[in-house]
Design a protein around this motif. Structure first.
Motif, short mmCIF file in Angstrom:
data_model
loop_
_atom_site.label_atom_id
_atom_site.label_comp_id
_atom_site.label_asym_id
_atom_site.label_seq_id
_atom_site.Cartn_x
_atom_site.Cartn_y
_atom_site.Cartn_z
N LEU A 59 44.91 31.68 -0.17
CA LEU A 59 44.62 30.91 -1.39
C LEU A 59 43.51 29.89 -1.15
O LEU A 59 42.59 29.75 -1.96
CB LEU A 59 45.89 30.20 -1.86
CG LEU A 59 45.74 29.36 -3.13
CD1 LEU A 59 45.40 30.25 -4.30
CD2 LEU A 59 46.99 28.56 -3.38
N ILE A 60 43.55 29.21 -0.02
CA ILE A 60 42.52 28.22 0.30
C ILE A 60 41.16 28.89 0.47
O ILE A 60 40.15 28.38 -0.01
CB ILE A 60 42.92 27.41 1.56
CG1 ILE A 60 44.09 26.49 1.23
CG2 ILE A 60 41.74 26.61 2.09
CD1 ILE A 60 44.70 25.81 2.44
N ASP B 235 34.92 27.80 -5.53
CA ASP B 235 34.51 26.42 -5.79
C ASP B 235 33.14 26.14 -5.21
O ASP B 235 32.31 25.49 -5.84
CB ASP B 235 35.53 25.44 -5.19
CG ASP B 235 36.82 25.40 -5.99
OD1 ASP B 235 36.83 25.89 -7.13
OD2 ASP B 235 37.83 24.90 -5.47
N PHE B 236 32.87 26.64 -4.02
CA PHE B 236 31.57 26.43 -3.40
C PHE B 236 30.48 27.16 -4.18
O PHE B 236 29.38 26.65 -4.35
CB PHE B 236 31.60 26.89 -1.94
CG PHE B 236 30.37 26.53 -1.18
CD1 PHE B 236 30.02 25.20 -0.97
CD2 PHE B 236 29.53 27.51 -0.68
CE1 PHE B 236 28.88 24.87 -0.27
CE2 PHE B 236 28.39 27.19 0.01
CZ PHE B 236 28.06 25.86 0.22
N GLY B 237 30.79 28.35 -4.70
CA GLY B 237 29.82 29.09 -5.50
C GLY B 237 29.47 28.35 -6.78
O GLY B 237 28.31 28.29 -7.18
N VAL B 238 30.46 27.78 -7.43
CA VAL B 238 30.21 27.00 -8.65
C VAL B 238 29.39 25.76 -8.30
O VAL B 238 28.46 25.39 -9.02
CB VAL B 238 31.54 26.63 -9.34
CG1 VAL B 238 31.32 25.62 -10.45
CG2 VAL B 238 32.22 27.87 -9.86
N TYR B 239 29.70 25.13 -7.19
CA TYR B 239 28.95 23.95 -6.75
C TYR B 239 27.48 24.30 -6.54
O TYR B 239 26.58 23.59 -6.99
CB TYR B 239 29.56 23.39 -5.46
CG TYR B 239 28.70 22.36 -4.79
CD1 TYR B 239 28.61 21.07 -5.29
CD2 TYR B 239 27.96 22.68 -3.66
CE1 TYR B 239 27.80 20.12 -4.68
CE2 TYR B 239 27.16 21.75 -3.04
CZ TYR B 239 27.08 20.46 -3.56
OH TYR B 239 26.29 19.54 -2.95
N ARG C 225 21.87 23.89 -7.85
CA ARG C 225 20.57 24.56 -7.79
C ARG C 225 20.00 24.84 -9.18
O ARG C 225 18.81 25.07 -9.32
CB ARG C 225 20.69 25.88 -7.02
CG ARG C 225 20.96 25.66 -5.56
CD ARG C 225 20.97 26.97 -4.85
NE ARG C 225 21.21 26.77 -3.43
CZ ARG C 225 21.35 27.76 -2.57
NH1 ARG C 225 21.27 29.00 -2.99
NH2 ARG C 225 21.57 27.50 -1.30
N ARG C 226 20.84 24.91 -10.17
CA ARG C 226 20.41 25.15 -11.55
C ARG C 226 19.57 26.42 -11.70
O ARG C 226 18.57 26.46 -12.41
CB ARG C 226 19.61 23.97 -12.09
CG ARG C 226 20.39 22.71 -12.16
CD ARG C 226 21.09 22.64 -13.48
NE ARG C 226 21.72 21.32 -13.63
CZ ARG C 226 22.93 21.17 -14.10
NH1 ARG C 226 23.62 22.21 -14.48
NH2 ARG C 226 23.44 19.97 -14.20
#
Length: 98
Positions: free
Chosen positions: A10-11, A18-22, A27-28
């Protein structure tokens, strides 16, 4: 499945998304930028064992490809042929040098 393994999975999954969304937010820009005129280098590996004259035709077909010659590499691997396959491969290398 044990609780520890399930929690670990799960982690890892949450961390990845979460890192991909960040990255997407910071980077926009899109992750999969494409370049229309990009052509990658390609290597074709051909195994050879007692092929005889047919290896010449195979290499001739690679030479006839509509692909930039400087980005195309052909490697012929002779696996101990007992016929004249090696000579045919050499002849095709002389006939189609690039």
């Amino acid at each position: 499945m044990s609780t520890t393994v399930g929690l670990f999975i799960l982690i890892v999954i949450l961390n990845r998304y979460d890192f991909g969304v960040y990255l997407l937010i910071t980077r926009r820009r899109r992750h999969d930028d494409t370049v229309d005129d990009y052509e990658p280098s390609v290597t074709i590996v051909v195994p050879l064992f007692n092929e005889g004259p047919s290896i010449y035709n195979t290499i001739a077909s690679f030479a006839a490809l509509d692909y930039p010659k400087q980005k195309l590499r052909v490697i012929i691997v002779d696996d101990g042929s007992t016929d004249d396959s090696y000579e045919w491969a050499l002849e095709s290398a002389r006939a189609f040098p690039n």
